[in-house]
Write an enzyme that holds these catalytic residues in place. Structure first.
Site, PDB file in Angstrom:
ATOM      1  N   LYS A  93      12.741  -9.852  -0.121  1.00 59.07           N
ATOM      2  CA  LYS A  93      12.569  -8.392  -0.188  1.00 59.07           C
ATOM      3  C   LYS A  93      13.649  -7.636   0.580  1.00 59.07           C
ATOM      4  O   LYS A  93      14.055  -6.540   0.201  1.00 59.07           O
ATOM      5  CB  LYS A  93      11.188  -8.005   0.342  1.00 59.07           C
ATOM      6  CG  LYS A  93      10.015  -8.544  -0.471  1.00 59.07           C
ATOM      7  CD  LYS A  93       9.827  -7.789  -1.765  1.00 59.07           C
ATOM      8  CE  LYS A  93       8.624  -8.284  -2.546  1.00 59.07           C
ATOM      9  NZ  LYS A  93       8.486  -7.643  -3.864  1.00 59.07           N
ATOM     10  N   GLU A 115       5.440   0.991  -0.126  1.00 59.75           N
ATOM     11  CA  GLU A 115       4.168   0.336  -0.446  1.00 59.75           C
ATOM     12  C   GLU A 115       4.362  -1.155  -0.201  1.00 59.75           C
ATOM     13  O   GLU A 115       5.485  -1.641  -0.214  1.00 59.75           O
ATOM     14  CB  GLU A 115       3.792   0.576  -1.915  1.00 59.75           C
ATOM     15  CG  GLU A 115       4.399  -0.410  -2.920  1.00 59.75           C
ATOM     16  CD  GLU A 115       5.924  -0.384  -2.995  1.00 59.75           C
ATOM     17  OE1 GLU A 115       6.522   0.661  -2.690  1.00 59.75           O
ATOM     18  OE2 GLU A 115       6.531  -1.429  -3.336  1.00 59.75           O
ATOM     19  N   SER A 382      10.884 -17.731  -3.143  1.00 61.45           N
ATOM     20  CA  SER A 382      11.003 -16.303  -2.811  1.00 61.45           C
ATOM     21  C   SER A 382      10.601 -15.988  -1.381  1.00 61.45           C
ATOM     22  O   SER A 382      11.085 -15.014  -0.803  1.00 61.45           O
ATOM     23  CB  SER A 382      10.183 -15.465  -3.789  1.00 61.45           C
ATOM     24  OG  SER A 382       8.833 -15.886  -3.780  1.00 61.45           O
TER      25      SER A 382
HETATM   26  C1  LIG Z   1       7.283 -14.101  -1.081  1.00 61.76           C
HETATM   27  C2  LIG Z   1       7.074 -13.196  -2.249  1.00 61.76           C
HETATM   28  N1  LIG Z   1       7.430 -13.611  -3.481  1.00 61.76           N
HETATM   29  C3  LIG Z   1       7.256 -12.824  -4.568  1.00 61.76           C
HETATM   30  C4  LIG Z   1       6.684 -11.569  -4.459  1.00 61.76           C
HETATM   31  C5  LIG Z   1       6.499 -10.762  -5.712  1.00 61.76           C
HETATM   32  O1  LIG Z   1       7.354  -9.692  -5.790  1.00 61.76           O
HETATM   33  P1  LIG Z   1       8.526  -9.637  -6.877  1.00 61.76           P
HETATM   34  O2  LIG Z   1       7.915 -10.018  -8.178  1.00 61.76           O
HETATM   35  O3  LIG Z   1       9.014  -8.245  -6.822  1.00 61.76           O
HETATM   36  O4  LIG Z   1       9.558 -10.621  -6.448  1.00 61.76           O
HETATM   37  C6  LIG Z   1       6.302 -11.085  -3.201  1.00 61.76           C
HETATM   38  C7  LIG Z   1       5.701  -9.752  -3.068  1.00 61.76           C
HETATM   39  O5  LIG Z   1       5.266  -9.328  -2.061  1.00 61.76           O
HETATM   40  C8  LIG Z   1       6.500 -11.918  -2.072  1.00 61.76           C
HETATM   41  O6  LIG Z   1       6.149 -11.517  -0.844  1.00 61.76           O
END
Ligand SMILES: Cc1ncc(COP(=O)(O)O)c(C=O)c1O
Length: 401
Positions: A93, A115, A382
Site C-alpha cells: 500500500k 479509508e 502483497s
Molecule cells: C496485504 C494486503 N493485500 C491485499 C489487499 C487488497 O487490496 P488491493 O486489492 O488494493 O491490493 C490489502 C488491503 O488492505 C492488503 O492489506
C-alpha cells in the site's frame, strides 16, 4: 488481446465501458484541481525523482523476487515470490501512499483523510503523514477495528485519528462512504488518499501508476535471474485490486504471460462471499462503474471475507474491463482455502502472509497442475500476516497445539 495494444483508460478515465467519475457537484472543483495537479506532476521528472528516492530510502525498494524452492516442489511448478511484505509497514500500500501524499503537498492541501479495510492502507497513510508532519484521519469499519486491532494501535501511535464507521456491514465499503462524506464537508483543505484502484477518475489510473513499480521490478529481476523478462503466469489477490494491477499491468501486452487473480470466495459462492467478478454485475459504487455485488433493485449486498482487505462489494473498474476482455482470469478462493494458503507458505518458505495474500497462494496451488511443466510462476506476496495472527490462531487452533 494478441493483436490490440492495451491502452486503457481513455482521457475521461474509462476502461471500456467501466470507470468514469460519478461525483457530487460540491466535489467538482476539488476533482478538477486533483486532475490538473496529477496531469502536471506525472510529466515532471522532479516529482518522480522525489517519489523514487522515498521508495528506495524509506520504503525499502526494490523488494526481492525470491525463489521459493519448497513451495515450487509442493505445487510442481517453479515459483518466485514478489516480496511486497518486506516494504516498510508490511504491504504494497505504501507505494501508492507516498505518491499521493507528495501530490497533496504540491497541491498545498494540509489535511489528509483515508479509508482502510485491513488497516494496511491506513497505516501506510499515517506513516507518510508522520514523515511529512501532516494531520491524518483514517476511517475504518467498526468490525475491522476489532479484527485488525494491531493496525489500529499502529495508526494511533503514528499520530493518526482512527474514526470507526458504524453503518452497514461496518467494513471497507462503509469506511469509504464516511471518507467521501468527510471530503464533501471539507473540500477546500482536504486530500483524500484512496487506497486502491477504485473511486472516480483519476484515482484508478493514478494508483495503478504508483503500483506498477511492482511488475516493473519483476521484469528486471526475472531477466537477471532467468534471462527472460516475462513469467508464464502471475498470481495476485484482488480486493479493490491495486496489488494485482500493480504486478499485472506491465505484462498486459505480453500474451505469453497468463494473469490469475484470486477474489474472496468467503464461505462459498452460494453463501456469504466478496466474489465481485464471479457473482456481481455492473453498477456504480464510490464514484465509478464497475462490477458490484447488488440485489435486483441495485442495493449493494453485504460482502463477507475472512480477510478485511478483500471484504468489499466492488472492484476497480480496470479489473471489470480485464475480466470482460478475458485477459485476466478471476477465481474465487474461500476462507478455508485461504487459511490453508497461510499454512502452506508459512511451512514451505518460512513466510507468514497476510490473509489477503494467502488467497493468491491458494489459487497458485489450484492452477499449477494445469500449467506447462516448465512454467515459471510469480506470486505477489502483497503483505505480511502479523495483523491477522488473532484470526489465524483462532481458526487454525494454534493455541491447542
Ligand atoms: C496485504 C494486503 N493485500 C491485499 C489487499 C487488497 O487490496 P488491493 O486489492 O488494493 O491490493 C490489502 C488491503 O488492505 C492488503 O492489506
Amino acid at each position: 488481446m494478441e493483436t490490440t495494444l492495451y491502452t486503457a483508460p481513455d482521457a475521461t478515465g474509462h476502461f471500456g465501458p467501466y470507470g468514469g467519475a460519478f461525483i457530487p457537484e460540491i466535489l467538482h472543483p476539488a476533482f478538477e484541481a486533483l486532475r490538473a495537479a496529477w496531469d502536471k506532476a506525472r510529466e515532471e521528472e522532479a516529482f518522480w525523482a522525489e517519489w523514487r528516492t522515498l521508495l528506495n530510502n524509506y520504503v525499502g525498494r526494490p523488494t526481492p523476487l525470491s525463489p521459493a524452492p519448497r513451495l515450487s516442489a509442493h505445487v510442481g511448478r517453479r515459483v518466485y515470490l514478489k516480496r511486497e511484505d518486506l516494504c516498510h509497514t508490511g504491504a504494497h500500500k505504501i507505494n501508492n501512499t507516498v505518491g499521493q501524499i507528495l501530490l497533496a503537498r504540491r497541491m498545498g492541501l494540509t489535511r489528509i483523510i483515508a479509508e482502510t479495510g485491513a488497516g494496511q492502507h491506513g497505516v501506510a497513510t499515517a506513516t507518510v503523514c508522520a514523515r511529512f508532519g501532516l494531520p491524518c484521519i483514517v476511517y475504518m469499519g467498526a468490525e475491522d477495528v476489532e479484527r485488525q486491532h494491531l493496525n489500529v494501535l499502529r495508526m494511533r501511535l503514528l499520530g493518526a485519528e482512527v474514526r470507526p464507521a458504524l453503518s452497514g456491514s461496518q467494513t471497507l465499503k462503509d469506511a469509504t462512504n464516511e471518507a467521501f462524506r468527510d471530503w464533501v464537508a471539507n473540500p477546500d483543505d482536504t486530500f483524500y488518499c484512496i487506497g486502491s484502484v477504485v473511486g472516480p477518475h483519476p484515482y484508478p489510473e493514478m494508483v495503478r501508476t504508483f503500483q506498477r513499480v511492482i511488475g516493473e521490478e519483476v521484469r528486471a529481476q526475472l531477466l537477471a535471474a532467468e534471462g527472460r523478462e516475462t513469467p508464464d503466469a502471475v498470481f495476485a489477490c484482488v480486493g479493490g485490486g491495486s496489488n494485482a494491477i500493480g504486478i499485472f499491468h506491465p505484462f498486459v501486452n505480453d500474451a505469453g504471460t497468463a494473469l490469475y487473480a484470486a477474489e474472496a470466495g468467503g464461505e462459498g459462492l452460494d453463501a456469504r462471499h466478496a466474489a465481485t467478478l464471479s457473482k456481481g454485475s455492473p453498477g456504480v459504487l464510490h464514484g465509478s462503474l464497475s462490477y458490484l455485488l447488488q440485489d435486483e433493485s441495485g442495493q449493494v449486498t453485504l460482502p463477507h471475507s475472512i480477510s478485511a482487505g478483500l471484504d468489499y462489494p466492488g472492484v476497480g473498474p480496470e479489473h471489470a474491463y480485464l475480466h470482460d476482455l478475458g485477459r485476466v482470469r478471476y477465481e474465487a478462493v474461500t476462507d478455508e482455502e485461504a487459511l490453508a494458503g497461510v499454512r502452506l507458505l508459512a511451512q514451505t518458505e518460512g513466510i507468514l502472509p497476510a490473509l489477503e495474500t494467502a488467497h493468491a497462494v491458494s489459487l497458485l496451488k489450484r492452477v499449477a497442475p494445469s500449467l506447462p511443466e516448465e512454467a515459471v510462476c510469480v506470486v505477489c506476496v502483497s503483505g505480511r500476516g502479523d495483523k491477522d495472527m488473532g484470526t489465524i490462531a483462532a481458526r487454525l487452533h494454534l493455541d491447542d497445539a
